[in-house]
Scaffold this active site. Structure first.
Site, PDB file in Angstrom:
ATOM      1  N   PRO A 227       0.806  -1.235   0.000  1.00 31.95           N
ATOM      2  CA  PRO A 227       0.000   0.000   0.000  1.00 31.95           C
ATOM      3  C   PRO A 227       0.838   1.284   0.000  1.00 31.95           C
ATOM      4  CG  PRO A 227       0.090  -0.926   2.209  1.00 31.95           C
ATOM      5  CD  PRO A 227       0.828  -1.898   1.330  1.00 31.95           C
ATOM      6  N   GLY A 228       2.181   1.172   0.116  1.00 34.18           N
ATOM      7  CA  GLY A 228       2.953   2.404  -0.076  1.00 34.18           C
ATOM      8  C   GLY A 228       3.966   2.748   1.010  1.00 34.18           C
ATOM      9  N   LYS A 310      13.726 -12.336  -0.775  1.00 35.72           N
ATOM     10  CA  LYS A 310      12.987 -13.148   0.200  1.00 35.72           C
ATOM     11  C   LYS A 310      13.619 -14.536   0.230  1.00 35.72           C
ATOM     12  CE  LYS A 310       9.998  -9.685  -0.130  1.00 35.72           C
ATOM     13  NZ  LYS A 310       9.864  -8.628   0.865  1.00 35.72           N
TER      14      LYS A 310
HETATM   15  C1  LIG Z   1       5.454  -6.981   0.636  1.00 41.62           C
HETATM   16  S1  LIG Z   1       4.284  -6.158  -0.343  1.00 41.62           S
HETATM   17  C2  LIG Z   1       5.021  -4.589  -0.582  1.00 41.62           C
HETATM   18  C3  LIG Z   1       4.842  -3.665   0.569  1.00 41.62           C
HETATM   19  C4  LIG Z   1       5.317  -2.270   0.248  1.00 41.62           C
HETATM   20  N1  LIG Z   1       6.759  -2.242   0.009  1.00 41.62           N
HETATM   21  C5  LIG Z   1       5.005  -1.324   1.360  1.00 41.62           C
HETATM   22  O1  LIG Z   1       5.950  -0.838   2.006  1.00 41.62           O
HETATM   23  O2  LIG Z   1       3.825  -1.037   1.606  1.00 41.62           O
HETATM   24  C6  LIG Z   1       4.521  -6.900  -1.900  1.00 41.62           C
HETATM   25  C7  LIG Z   1       3.719  -6.244  -3.013  1.00 41.62           C
HETATM   26  O3  LIG Z   1       4.214  -6.745  -4.228  1.00 41.62           O
HETATM   27  C8  LIG Z   1       3.150  -6.778  -5.140  1.00 41.62           C
HETATM   28  N2  LIG Z   1       3.534  -7.654  -6.260  1.00 41.62           N
HETATM   29  C9  LIG Z   1       3.841  -8.965  -6.252  1.00 41.62           C
HETATM   30  N3  LIG Z   1       4.132  -9.391  -7.497  1.00 41.62           N
HETATM   31  C10 LIG Z   1       4.025  -8.306  -8.305  1.00 41.62           C
HETATM   32  C11 LIG Z   1       4.213  -8.082  -9.691  1.00 41.62           C
HETATM   33  N4  LIG Z   1       4.569  -9.080 -10.502  1.00 41.62           N
HETATM   34  N5  LIG Z   1       4.029  -6.832 -10.176  1.00 41.62           N
HETATM   35  C12 LIG Z   1       3.668  -5.818  -9.366  1.00 41.62           C
HETATM   36  N6  LIG Z   1       3.484  -5.965  -8.036  1.00 41.62           N
HETATM   37  C13 LIG Z   1       3.651  -7.194  -7.518  1.00 41.62           C
HETATM   38  C14 LIG Z   1       1.974  -7.262  -4.329  1.00 41.62           C
HETATM   39  O4  LIG Z   1       0.748  -6.859  -4.937  1.00 41.62           O
HETATM   40  C15 LIG Z   1       2.239  -6.576  -2.986  1.00 41.62           C
HETATM   41  O5  LIG Z   1       1.486  -5.371  -2.903  1.00 41.62           O
END
Ligand SMILES: C[S@@+](CC[C@H](N)C(=O)[O-])C[C@H]1O[C@@H](n2cnc3c(N)ncnc32)[C@H](O)[C@@H]1O
Length: 356
Positions: A227-228, A310
């Site tokens: 979410p950001g 990861k």
């Molecule tokens: C761990 S969360 C990120 C949290 C973010 N860094 C924050 O601080 O709020 C991982 C995010 O990666 C996105 N995601 C996973 N695979 C993706 C892809 N192929 N393209 C774009 N977003 C992707 C997911 O939708 C998720 O919102």
């Protein structure tokens, strides 16, 4: 009660995230081997620390240089071991500690009492706090504290009745006790992940680099942004961010006018122009992320990159080395700073700096 036992130790003590002792040991062993030093490593599973014990006659100074805290990925803090004290009487822990230090005669610039990040270790936080003032006074009275001394004394509490004595020059050790920076969750941040990027910028960059490389008006792409939390850290430094994620972004961030949200696949998206930063927190296989970072850096689509790998697999250090080598092969001369930060879980954070 029996007298406490004092075992002098010659080697290094590393603190790490509980569950990552094996990786920490492997790194200590490898660094010692590379420096031609003989010894053995030991740790207890989930104990949050690892020790490398040198064989007699080995050069402890060379091991200190080879295993600096900021050269190892899985160690949060690395210190020179002095001794282990066991069987302490809770009524008087300070007396035997002073006796052990008096016998050695070394003076220390300051005192740090710390504990591991394990379940048992965290229960000792109160004891670490309450023991600090009286121990400091006792060390002063015994003339064992001297502001000009090159090393600080570190006392690592292992249990109510046992501890490790260690030492480090302040510039050669992590600045915070236990190697854990105390960060406050910023008001308005949309996710706890925000602290990962905040810690990464604090630990992986020095002050001058932060000033030069995080200036208002600079540009960034955040892959897997929703979410950001990471975008929030960039926006609070007035960078302009393209946030790539199919998921929803925090409304206030979008209203800042600095964020463009693109609902696209992070593996396919490429910016029209080179950006100052690529940051990436997508949950994916580490090798896929490494290959993506290598492609961006190799094609000069970003000036520097900061990303998470990861590590849900068993051979975590092997996997990390494979990923870092993959990037080094694709971008010759690149500098990679990799660490498991306090706010990282089953993952590490990597900063990639291609040399212009
Ligand atoms: C761990 S969360 C990120 C949290 C973010 N860094 C924050 O601080 O709020 C991982 C995010 O990666 C996105 N995601 C996973 N695979 C993706 C892809 N192929 N393209 C774009 N977003 C992707 C997911 O939708 C998720 O919102």
């Amino acid at each position: 009660m029996n007298a406490p036992t004092l075992s002098p130790l010659h080697g290094r003590l590393a603190l790490c995230r509980p569950g990552f002792e094996r990786e920490c040991l492997q790194e200590l062993e490898q660094a010692a081997r590379d420096a031609g030093l003989a010894g053995y490593a030991r740790a207890r599973e989930s104990g949050g620390h690892a020790e490398f014990i040198l064989h007699d006659g080995s050069d402890a100074g060379a091991l200190t240089v080879a295993t600096r805290w900021d050269a190892l990925i899985f160690a949060r803090q690395v210190l020179d071991l002095i001794a282990r004290l066991e069987g302490l009487d809770p009524v008087d822990r300070i007396g035997p500690l002073l006796a052990a230090l008096n016998e050695r005669g070394e003076r220390f610039g300051d005192l740090v009492i710390e504990h591991t990040d394990s379940d048992a270790g965290r229960e000792l936080a109160g004891l670490a706090r309450s023991l600090t003032p009286p121990l400091r006074v006792a060390l002063q009275r015994a003339r064992l504290l001297d502001a000009a001394a090159p090393r600080h004394l570190h006392v690592l509490l292992l249990a109510g009745d046992s501890l490790l004595l260690a030492a480090a020059a302040p510039g050669a050790a992590a600045p915070d006790p236990g190697g854990i920076p105390r960060l406050r969750f910023p008001a308005g941040a949309p996710s706890r992940s925000t602290l990962k990027l905040e810690e990464a910028l604090l630990v992986l960059l020095d002050e001058r680099e932060r000033e030069r490389w995080l200036r208002a008006g600079m540009t960034a792409v955040d892959l897997g942004a929703a979410p950001g939390g990471w975008t929030f850290q960039l926006v609070r430094r007035s960078l302009r961010v393209i946030a790539v994620d199919n998921g929803p972004m925090d409304r206030a961030l979008l209203d800042s006018g600095l964020v463009e949200h693109r609902r696209e696949d992070g593996f396919r998206f490429r910016p029209a122009r080179t950006v100052d930063w690529l940051v990436c927190d997508m949950v994916e296989q580490p090798r896929r992320i490494a290959a993506l970072m290598a492609a961006w850096l190799g094609e000069r689509r970003c000036r520097r990159a900061l990303f998470n790998l990861k590590l849900p697999m068993k051979k975590r250090l092997v996997e990390v080395r494979l990923c870092l080598d993959l990037i080094r092969d694709a971008v010759p001369g690149i500098e990679l700073r990799a660490r498991q930060l306090y706010h990282d879980r089953e993952e590490i954070t990597v900063l990639a700096l291609p040399h212009a």
